[in-house]
Design a protein around this motif. Sequence first.
Motif, PDB file in Angstrom:
ATOM      1  N   ARG A  42     -16.084  14.294  40.176  1.00 36.54           N
ATOM      2  CA  ARG A  42     -16.658  13.064  39.893  1.00 36.54           C
ATOM      3  C   ARG A  42     -15.857  12.001  39.300  1.00 36.54           C
ATOM      4  O   ARG A  42     -15.829  10.778  39.802  1.00 36.54           O
ATOM      5  CB  ARG A  42     -18.121  13.049  38.979  1.00 36.54           C
ATOM      6  CG  ARG A  42     -19.111  14.214  39.693  1.00 36.54           C
ATOM      7  CD  ARG A  42     -20.084  14.399  38.720  1.00 36.54           C
ATOM      8  NE  ARG A  42     -21.087  13.098  38.518  1.00 36.54           N
ATOM      9  CZ  ARG A  42     -21.954  12.923  37.694  1.00 36.54           C
ATOM     10  NH1 ARG A  42     -22.616  14.241  37.183  1.00 36.54           N
ATOM     11  NH2 ARG A  42     -22.724  11.798  37.573  1.00 36.54           N
ATOM     12  N   ARG A  88     -19.506  10.992  44.715  1.00 39.84           N
ATOM     13  CA  ARG A  88     -20.877  11.020  44.124  1.00 39.84           C
ATOM     14  C   ARG A  88     -21.005  12.316  43.500  1.00 39.84           C
ATOM     15  O   ARG A  88     -20.506  13.306  43.894  1.00 39.84           O
ATOM     16  CB  ARG A  88     -21.763  10.360  45.190  1.00 39.84           C
ATOM     17  CG  ARG A  88     -21.378   9.245  45.620  1.00 39.84           C
ATOM     18  CD  ARG A  88     -22.493   8.824  46.707  1.00 39.84           C
ATOM     19  NE  ARG A  88     -22.614   9.622  47.755  1.00 39.84           N
ATOM     20  CZ  ARG A  88     -23.569   9.655  48.803  1.00 39.84           C
ATOM     21  NH1 ARG A  88     -24.760   8.961  48.630  1.00 39.84           N
ATOM     22  NH2 ARG A  88     -23.556  10.768  49.505  1.00 39.84           N
ATOM     23  N   GLU A 104     -23.679  14.023  43.920  1.00 38.56           N
ATOM     24  CA  GLU A 104     -24.145  15.087  45.124  1.00 38.56           C
ATOM     25  C   GLU A 104     -23.012  15.682  45.660  1.00 38.56           C
ATOM     26  O   GLU A 104     -22.966  17.001  45.959  1.00 38.56           O
ATOM     27  CB  GLU A 104     -25.047  14.367  45.906  1.00 38.56           C
ATOM     28  CG  GLU A 104     -26.480  14.033  45.352  1.00 38.56           C
ATOM     29  CD  GLU A 104     -26.173  12.309  44.793  1.00 38.56           C
ATOM     30  OE1 GLU A 104     -27.327  11.848  44.055  1.00 38.56           O
ATOM     31  OE2 GLU A 104     -25.191  12.043  44.732  1.00 38.56           O
ATOM     32  N   THR A 105     -22.012  14.931  46.174  1.00 40.06           N
ATOM     33  CA  THR A 105     -20.919  15.366  46.735  1.00 40.06           C
ATOM     34  C   THR A 105     -20.108  16.289  45.959  1.00 40.06           C
ATOM     35  O   THR A 105     -19.639  17.279  46.548  1.00 40.06           O
ATOM     36  CB  THR A 105     -20.160  14.264  47.559  1.00 40.06           C
ATOM     37  OG1 THR A 105     -20.864  13.125  48.095  1.00 40.06           O
ATOM     38  CG2 THR A 105     -18.901  14.782  48.369  1.00 40.06           C
ATOM     39  N   GLY A 126     -21.084  18.220  43.685  1.00 31.09           N
ATOM     40  CA  GLY A 126     -21.941  19.262  43.569  1.00 31.09           C
ATOM     41  C   GLY A 126     -21.582  20.289  45.063  1.00 31.09           C
ATOM     42  O   GLY A 126     -21.544  21.613  44.911  1.00 31.09           O
ATOM     43  N   LEU A 127     -21.457  19.886  46.047  1.00 28.71           N
ATOM     44  CA  LEU A 127     -21.423  20.303  47.106  1.00 28.71           C
ATOM     45  C   LEU A 127     -20.066  21.034  47.225  1.00 28.71           C
ATOM     46  O   LEU A 127     -19.950  22.028  47.857  1.00 28.71           O
ATOM     47  CB  LEU A 127     -21.437  19.352  48.362  1.00 28.71           C
ATOM     48  CG  LEU A 127     -23.239  19.243  48.708  1.00 28.71           C
ATOM     49  CD1 LEU A 127     -23.108  18.013  49.757  1.00 28.71           C
ATOM     50  CD2 LEU A 127     -23.822  20.288  49.018  1.00 28.71           C
TER      51      LEU A 127
END
Length: 438
Positions: A281, A286, A288-289, A291-292
């Motif tokens: 981050r 982002r 979400e990315t 986290g992926l």
Amino acid sequence: MTPPPTACAEAPADARTDAVAVAPTAGVTPGPAPTAAPATTSGPVTGGLLVLVGMLLVALNLRAAVTSLGALLDEVRTGLALSGTMAGFVTTLPTIAFAALGALTPWLVRRWPAARVLILAMLALTVGQVLRVVTDSAAVFVLTSALALAGIAVANILLPMLVKQHFPHRTGLVTGAYTMALTVGTTVAAASAVPVAHAFGSWRAGLGVWAALAAVAVLPWVPLALRARAARRAATTTAAPAPRVRIRPERTRLGWAMAVYFGAQSLSGYAIMGWLAQLFRDAGYRAETAGLLLAGVTALGVPVALLMPTLAGRLRTLLPLVLSLTAFSTAAYLGLALAPHGLAPLWVLLLALGQGAFPLILTTIGLRARTAEGTVALSAFAQSTGYVIAALGPLLVGILYEATGGWTAPIGFLLGALAVQTTAGMVIARPRFIEDER
């Protein structure tokens, strides 16, 4: 698939230690003998297969209670009005429990069959997970979480011993299978806890659903525990027990090297789980990315968890694996420090490969002991001591990140831990046995 170096594993027929006796391996190098009991014969369905199914079900549970809580920590903090200090304690509770309670496992298996101990461990995990989602008290939540983690701590220690007892000729394959199951359980719990909570409208569902999986893990061990009791009764009427030789890994160079390797690799693993998403981050991804990308480390670790024990079982010395894992992790850390955004998928892949040190050390616990007693003693010492070391990882990374406002110092710390891990790995790489170092 077990090669000559691991063929020296001897499976004791001790009713106190497990449910099904296993015939000794041919060509065994003499070592300290465990308590003798008459060998029993078990078919592939009622014996070895049932044990394997039971082990895989247990392994699926070994991190689900931890990673599901991590995914829902914000919701839990809000729902229970946890202070920042209490929330921090909850996140460090797993390593504390694994260190303190895992050390008790050798004492437990000296008194009761492993199948009975595993039943109690999975029941503790089930009850703890149920109770912590029905309370509105922060203190009760912590105490019941500790109960659940106590069950995990005991099971952590027992699985390598069960591999040694029941699958001495399949050490790499079976260790790979249960490590893969552990990784799958970790990944699925982390990925599905939030969707389950949203589907049922409460974080309690996202945590509580895993109690059902723990309850299922009890079932295979009930008939095995009954068989262990029958074998124990038969043993007491046919032969006097041989004297036990107590193995003390804390007095050996090998035991400490195993503990340091386990601790250093766990330190990096917990630090990665706790801080990698934040690093991405900060690099411009982002949430979400990021986290992926973090999930990718765990997902890519599934095949690594299956293959690493197999490779370890085929090699006479583990030095090539130790050095290869160090190279992967080093490249990943340097990449994260220098170019965290541009080549993030590559760094994730290299991190996943480097985290193969976890299945490697679990396999090595079995490879460095001749007997089940030696395996459980070595497993308890290496994991209990190692988790004390591991608890420092997320804490020190967070302190360095806050103090410097960047990732250079935290990554430098992880590289230093990796150097310590590699040094310990060079000690445990060559074939030797804990029973010979008393």
